[in-house]
Structures are given as structure tokens and as C-alpha cells.
Design a protein around this motif. Structure first.
Motif, PDB file in Angstrom:
ATOM      1  N   LEU A 271       0.818  -1.214   0.000  1.00 30.30           N
ATOM      2  CA  LEU A 271       0.000   0.000   0.000  1.00 30.30           C
ATOM      3  C   LEU A 271       0.850   1.262   0.000  1.00 30.30           C
ATOM      4  CD1 LEU A 271      -2.904  -0.887   2.453  1.00 30.30           C
ATOM      5  CD2 LEU A 271      -3.134  -0.275   0.053  1.00 30.30           C
ATOM      6  N   ASN A 272       2.143   1.100   0.320  1.00 27.85           N
ATOM      7  CA  ASN A 272       3.062   2.241   0.316  1.00 27.85           C
ATOM      8  C   ASN A 272       2.513   3.402   1.139  1.00 27.85           C
ATOM      9  OD1 ASN A 272       5.454   3.526  -0.362  1.00 27.85           O
ATOM     10  ND2 ASN A 272       4.563   4.474  -2.205  1.00 27.85           N
ATOM     11  N   HIS A 273       2.001   3.054   2.320  1.00 34.50           N
ATOM     12  CA  HIS A 273       1.470   4.008   3.303  1.00 34.50           C
ATOM     13  C   HIS A 273       0.122   4.592   2.922  1.00 34.50           C
ATOM     14  CE1 HIS A 273       5.229   3.449   5.288  1.00 34.50           C
ATOM     15  NE2 HIS A 273       5.919   3.988   4.315  1.00 34.50           N
ATOM     16  N   GLY A 274      -0.506   4.044   1.909  1.00 36.67           N
ATOM     17  CA  GLY A 274      -1.874   4.438   1.614  1.00 36.67           C
ATOM     18  C   GLY A 274      -2.837   3.727   2.546  1.00 36.67           C
ATOM     19  N   THR A 275      -4.118   4.097   2.465  1.00 38.15           N
ATOM     20  CA  THR A 275      -5.116   3.503   3.361  1.00 38.15           C
ATOM     21  C   THR A 275      -6.346   2.991   2.617  1.00 38.15           C
ATOM     22  OG1 THR A 275      -6.071   5.694   3.746  1.00 38.15           O
ATOM     23  CG2 THR A 275      -4.415   4.926   5.332  1.00 38.15           C
ATOM     24  N   SER A 276      -6.277   2.918   1.312  1.00 38.70           N
ATOM     25  CA  SER A 276      -7.414   2.413   0.545  1.00 38.70           C
ATOM     26  C   SER A 276      -6.908   1.672  -0.683  1.00 38.70           C
ATOM     27  CB  SER A 276      -8.339   3.561   0.119  1.00 38.70           C
ATOM     28  OG  SER A 276      -7.659   4.465  -0.728  1.00 38.70           O
ATOM     29  N   GLY A 277      -7.799   0.897  -1.272  1.00 38.49           N
ATOM     30  CA  GLY A 277      -7.424   0.123  -2.435  1.00 38.49           C
ATOM     31  C   GLY A 277      -6.498  -1.020  -2.084  1.00 38.49           C
TER      32      GLY A 277
END
Length: 683
Positions: A271-277
């Protein structure tokens, strides 16, 4: 000479918690890596220094490269690849493709290349070029030393003919697919004279359930089959918590991905520090993942991917369950969620596990038992569906702890040995302590050891304590013991002993209860009923296993003992007895009277001794006949304080009535203590 010092004590704060919200299947671009026989070409520019016997020559040890250093070396090699090709004597139609690089302490760089010819991949054309720190080529290791030259790049045999041959061969091996996954032109150089060829890949499953990725090499001029191999290989994962492990990965062309074709195509994403998908599927041009530290994003990916694979195998081989939904379909994992997110969770809506990177993004929550814990939430959702609140919520969390523990023991991984500690590797508390302790849950500062009427109002991560405690007691029994190097001391609510039946049986009972007895609203009383029903079905209602379930639940204050009451009679001495330093043995007496027959085969001896460096002590129970039963041996390495343990003794040859003695001797100098008291319990 050892010093006389007391063991340090660690205070425990309430833990942060986990939330709820081998072989690798590879479609190989080429099989040369499986076949290559290195051929040395050229000679080193200077004779190496003679290494010391039994020691690694430090000059030739590979240095640890940071991601940026490695990327820079690969860029340098890529920029110079045309010149390198000319220098090592490649022809005009041959080109190099940089794959990997290693640098030694003396500055030598080993660059691994794949090769193309006329734009086609060369299977068996890979090579490694070693250059000195001045850039001089020192030697070349080739997969083949044959001159790479073919008469033309136009095949005489149709692609369909090659596909038909490969599909027929796959069916002969148990495959069921009627068409190939891919057919492409290649140069086959791995064996003998290089030729233009087809590489055909046929997937599916073999008749024994093994993933089928059959690679067939067909001569494009004659139609002759030149070679075949299964595209099943072990990727390497350099994990942070489980050491170097094999990973199930998929290769397409020159790209490898964390896609487990052997386990329902479980994929692991960044996620590379993302929070969705879903982020990005872990992908790279080699099959070695991570470097064991957080400096490489694929390290957490390797841990998560490995954890998912072991969990799948645990459920399949322990319970015959094929995936979380038992339908052969894999979930997926997402790593590097958010920024410094100190948690991990299962989400039914995406059918996926998600892992944060921990405080400061330094401690990803991807340890093996955490992976097993999260996937088990999915199993619970697809079986009992325990509501995530009240007592059923505590049972939901405990189920994940129980099966996460089962996963860890199942893995038999020397870097993360099986234990009854939850999340001990990830150190969320920052003090080296686990999240939860199954032998005595209250050690985490918040979990409950036993059931009580208000436990349904406690956070589910802490109301899980009684069920975790039950499982430990059922598996291992009460009292002190050492398992895989970890010391446990499990108490019981009624202060009576529990004899364990082993973890394997305890897991079978819990799984059967979860899948056939529990519902969404099951509470602790219902869990007792369900596990007793499961034990009765599995082992019989008069079995030791059935009685152990009763006793283990009584040990956490849920229901009565197998004898129908509280069970057991205790005899106790609370008279202190001093233990002289490195002196003669001392004894403390208990007189038992009014019993009939002999003592039991499961006599419980509870000991309370204060003594620094307890390894100095030898402790024996002496029966009325004068026979001694060794409880504790001398150990020069056991520097911890005090002996507070319950031992089980087979005293069936002794008369129950008479004088029993606890005999203690200090067999080394510098430490003293005393017998505070001790107790005999007759079941």
C-alpha cells in the motif's frame, strides 16, 4: 566466578492490540536458471590473499547495500551493458539485461545478466561478470559457453503444433487444461547447440492437486521436444521475523510477483502508506524478496506472504480446510498500511488482511502468529460468525489467538519457534513483551485470567483471556513448565491442577466446536457446552480428553470439574524453613491422614521457595516409604529468583497416609533462601 545478583523485573503496561474490522508456482520466462552449469571464462587479475583457516576472507565477503546503493550499481551496469557485451565477446545480435548485483568488501562487483538474441530471450544465456574496483573485468561465469548463433529467427513449425505437444504432455502428467497459458519464441541455449525454439507453458493442476506449470521447449525447426520442467520453484524471502524462508511466487516474463498459485492465488500488496485500495502487487525482476530489515519494503511483504502460506497449510493439513472459506480461494494481504500504524486487521468486505508498519514504521505487524491470527478472523467469519462484542467477541479474538498459536507451532521455524505468547516478535509495547500471554493472560496488565459475570463489558482483546487460558490449560496443563525455551506458570481459578491433553487434540476440539457447535451469539457457557460436545464426538464422553475439557473450563471459572464438584483435597505446611548456603539438605513435613489406599498417579506438589539464583537448588518429594521423587534438578545457568511451581508426581506406589517431606538442598555458594511453604493436592 558468577556474581550474586537478583533477576530484573519488568513492569507491564496495557498492550496495544490487533484489531478485527512451499514450493513456488512460477510461470518461468526461462528455465535456464534451473539448468545452468557455470563455465568459467577468463582469469582473475591478481591472486587472492590466502584466507585464514576456518575464517571467511573479509575482502571477499559481500557488503550490505542500501536500496539506493544497489539501485545505483544496477544503473551503472545498465548504462555500461553494451560496452560490457563487447568486452566479453558477445555478438552483434546479443544484448545484456541487468538482473542483480553483489559487491564485495574489496570493491569487486558481481553483476548478473540475462541475455537476448535478435530481441528474443535466451534460455541458458545468463551470466555473471565480476569487475574489480577499477572497473576491470576479472572473470565471467556463463550458463553456457557455446557460441550464440542461429541460422534464422523464422520457425518452420507452427506455434499451434508446439502448443498441442505441450498440452498433451501436461495431460499425461495429470493436467486438465485443454490449452496453453502462453507460447513464445525463444533461443534455447541451456543444452548443447543454441537453437530457435518455442517455450510453451501449460498451467492448471495435476491429478494429485499439485499446481501444474509445465514448461515444454520445442525445436522450432524440427518440432522435437528438447526439454520439459515444472515451473515450480522456491522463491527466497528474507523476512524480518521468520528468517530466510521459501515463498510461493509467480513469474511472468522477467517479472516475479508475490502471487501464490499453490494456495488460491493469494497475493501480497504494497500500500506504500496508503489507506485504501490494494496498492501495488509486490513485483521485481528476481525471486529474492526483502533483506530482513525495514530498509526494503519487500521484507514486510515476504513476512506477510510467508505467514499467509503457512496459515493456509496449517488449516489444510491440520483440519483439511482449503482456504479461509474452504473453497480453495485465497484472500490477499496488504502491507505498509498508513503511516506508523500500530495495528493489523482483517476486513470481511475485502476478504483481506492488512498490516501497519508499527511505531515509526520500524516494526511491521507481520509476524507469523499475527498473520495466522488475522486470517483466522476470516475463518471465524465464515464459520461461527461470532459477534464482535460481548462474550462472543472475546471468543472471536481468542479463536484467532488460538489458531495463530497453532500456526506458529505448525511452522516449526527456528527463527520464530512455537510459543503461547501472542505477538512477541513485533514488540508493540516497546519493552520486549508480548501482546498477550495464554498461560496467564493477566500478565499483560489488562486481560482476564478467568470468567466473571461482567466480562462481557470488557474490550474483546482482554475478555479473550479466559478462552486463551482455557486453551493453554487444555493443551499443556497447569503449573510451571518450559516449552521451547519459554517458561510458563499457569494458575487455575480453583487452585486445583489441570492435566493437559496436548495442543494437537486441543486444536481439533476447538476447531470442531467453532465449525459445528458455535453460533454468532455463543458465550463462555456456550463455548464450554460446544467444546464438550466436540470432545465427546471426537474422543468419547468418558475419555480423558472430555474430562480435561471440563477441568480446563473449571480452571477459568466456567462450570464444574469432571468429578462433579470442585474436586481435590489439599494438605499444606506454612512453617518457614531456612536453606543454608551450600550446606546440608533441609526438610519440611506434611502429615496426611484419613485417606484410604495409595496416593494418586497425579499428586500435585506446590512449592513456594524464596532463593536467589534458584539453579543452586535441588528439590525432592520424599514419600512415607522414604522413596524420593525428584522435582527440580541443579542448574548452574538458571540465575532467576525463587521457585514457585506446581509439580505432578506419580506417587501411586506410596500409601496416601503418612508423613510426606519436601527436601531442599543448596549445592553452590553465595546464595541463600528459605522454604516459605508447600502443599500436597490429592485429586
Amino acid at each position: 566466578m558468577r556474581s550474586n545478583s537478583s533477576r530484573g523485573r519488568t513492569s507491564h503496561t496495557a498492550p496495544r492490540h490487533l484489531s478485527h474490522p512451499r514450493t513456488a508456482t512460477v510461470a518461468l520466462a526461462g528455465v535456464a536458471a534451473l539448468l545452468a552449469v557455470a563455465v568459467q571464462a577468463g582469469a582473475a587479475g591478481a591472486a587472492p590473499a590466502k584466507p585464514l583457516p576456518g575464517k571467511v576472507d573479509p575482502a571477499h565477503a559481500a557488503v550490505k547495500l542500501s536500496p539506493s546503493q544497489r539501485a545505483e550499481l544496477i544503473r551503472d551496469a545498465d548504462g555500461a551493458k553494451a560496452a560490457t557485451a563487447r568486452e566479453i565477446g558477445l555478438g552483434s545480435q546479443e544484448k545484456l539485461v541487468v538482473k542483480d548485483v553483489v559487491k564485495d568488501a574489496d570493491g569487486t562487483v558481481h553483476t548478473r545478466y540475462e541475455r537476448t538474441y535478435g530481441g528474443l530471450p535466451v534460455l541458458g544465456g545468463d551470466l555473471v561478470v565480476a569487475t574489480s574496483k577499477t572497473g576491470k573485468t576479472m572473470d565471467v561465469v556463463r550458463a553456457t559457453n557455446a557460441t550464440l548463433k542461429v541460422p534464422g529467427l523464422t520457425p518452420a513449425i507452427a506455434k499451434a503444433a508446439a502448443e498441442k505437444q505441450a498440452v498433451q504432455r501436461a495431460k499425461a502428467l495429470g493436467g486438465t487444461k485443454s490449452a496453453a497459458d502462453s507460447v513464445r519464441k525463444v533461443i534455447w541455449a541451456a543444452t548443447g547447440k543454441p537453437v530457435l525454439a518455442y517455450e510453451t507453458v501449460v498451467g492448471g493442476l495435476q491429478d494429485d492437486g499439485t499446481p501444474n506449470q509445465l514448461h515444454v521447449i520445442t525445436d522450432a525447426a524440427t518440432g522435437k521436444k528438447l526439454f520439459e520442467t515444472q515451473g515450480i520453484k522456491n522463491g527466497i524471502g528474507n523476512t524480518q521475523y521468520s528468517g530466510q524462508v521459501t515463498l510461493t511466487t509467480t513469474q511472468s516474463g522477467s517479472t516475479y510477483t508475490l502471487n501464490d498459485g499453490a494456495r488460491g492465488n493469494h497475493k501480497t500488496y504494497n500500500l506504500n502508506h496508503g489507506t485504501s485500495g490494494t496498492g501495488t502487487l509486490f513485483s521485481q525482476n528476481n525471486d529474492t524478496w526483502g533483506n530482513g530489515t525495514t530498509s526494503n519494503a519487500a521484507t514486510a511483504g515476504a513476512d506477510a506472504h510467508y505467514g499467509a502460506a503457512v496459515t493456509w497449510d496449517f488449516y489444510k493439513n491440520t483440519f483439511g480446510r482449503s482456504g479461509i472459506k474452504n473453497n480453495g480461494v485465497g484472500a490477499y494481504s496488504r502491507t505498509h498500511y498508513g503511516n506508523s500504524y500500530v495495528n493489523a486487521f482483517w476486513d470481511d468486505s475485502c476478504f483481506c488482511m492488512t498490516y501497519g508498519d508499527g511505531s515509526g514504521n520500524n516494526d511491521p505487524l507481520t509476524s507469523l502468529d499475527v498473520a495466522g491470527h488475522e486470517m483466522s478472523h476470516g475463518v471465524t467469519s465464515n464459520t461461527a460468525g461470532l459477534n464482535y462484542s460481548g462474550e462472543s467477541g472475546g471468543l472471536n479474538e481468542a479463536t484467532s489467538d488460538i489458531f495463530g498459536t497453532g500456526v506458529e507451532f505448525y511452522a516449526n521455524n527456528s527463527s520464530d519457534v512455537g510459543d503461547y505468547l501472542i505477538g512477541e516478535k513485533i514488540d508493540i509495547n516497546g519493552d520486549g513483551t508480548p501482546l498477550r500471554y495464554m498461560d496467564k493472560p493477566s500478565k499483560d496488565g489488562a486481560s482476564k485470567d478467568s470468567w466473571y459475570s461482567g466480562i462481557g463489558g470488557v474490550d474483546v482483546h482482554y475478555s479473550s483471556g479466559p478462552a486463551n487460558h482455557f486453551f493453554y490449560l487444555l493443551s499443556e496443563g497447569s503449573g510451571t513448565k518450559v516449552i521451547n525455551g519459554v517458561t510458563y506458570n499457569s494458575p487455575t481459578a480453583d487452585n486445583l491442577p489441570v492435566t493437559g491433553i496436548g495442543r494437537d487434540k486441543a486444536l481439533q476440539i476447538w476447531y470442531r466446536a467453532l465449525t459445528t457447535k458455535f453460533t454468532s451469539t455463543t458465550n463462555y457457557a456456550g463455548a464450554r457446552t460446544g467444546t464438550l460436545a466436540a470432545a465427546g464426538e471426537l474422543y468419547g464422553t468418558t475419555s480423558a480428553e472430555y474430562k480435561a475439557v471440563q477441568d480446563a473450563w473449571a480452571g477459568v471459572a466456567v462450570g464444574a470439574r469432571s468429578g462433579g464438584g470442585t474436586g481435590g483435597t489439599s494438605y499444606e505446611s506454612n512453617t518457614p524453613v531456612s536453606i543454608p548456603d551450600n550446606g546440608p539438605a533441609v526438610t519440611s513435613d506434611i502429615t496426611v491422614s484419613g485417606r484410604t489406599g495409595n496416593a494418586p498417579s497425579s499428586l500435585q506438589v506446590s512449592v513456594d521457595i524464596t532463593h536467589t539464583w534458584r539453579g543452586d537448588l535441588v528439590v525432592d518429594l520424599v514419600g512415607p516409604s522414604g522413596t524420593s521423587y525428584r522435582l527440580k534438578n541443579f542448574s548452574s545457568s538458571d540465575s532467576a529468583d525463587n521457585v514457585n511451581e506446581t509439580y505432578t508426581v506419580n506417587a501411586a506406589s506410596e500409601s496416601a497416609n503418612g508423613t510426606w517431606k519436601l527436601k531442599v538442598q543448596d549445592q553452590a555458594s553465595q546464595d541463600t533462601g528459605k522454604i516459605n511453604g508447600w502443599k500436597l493436592t490429592f485429586p
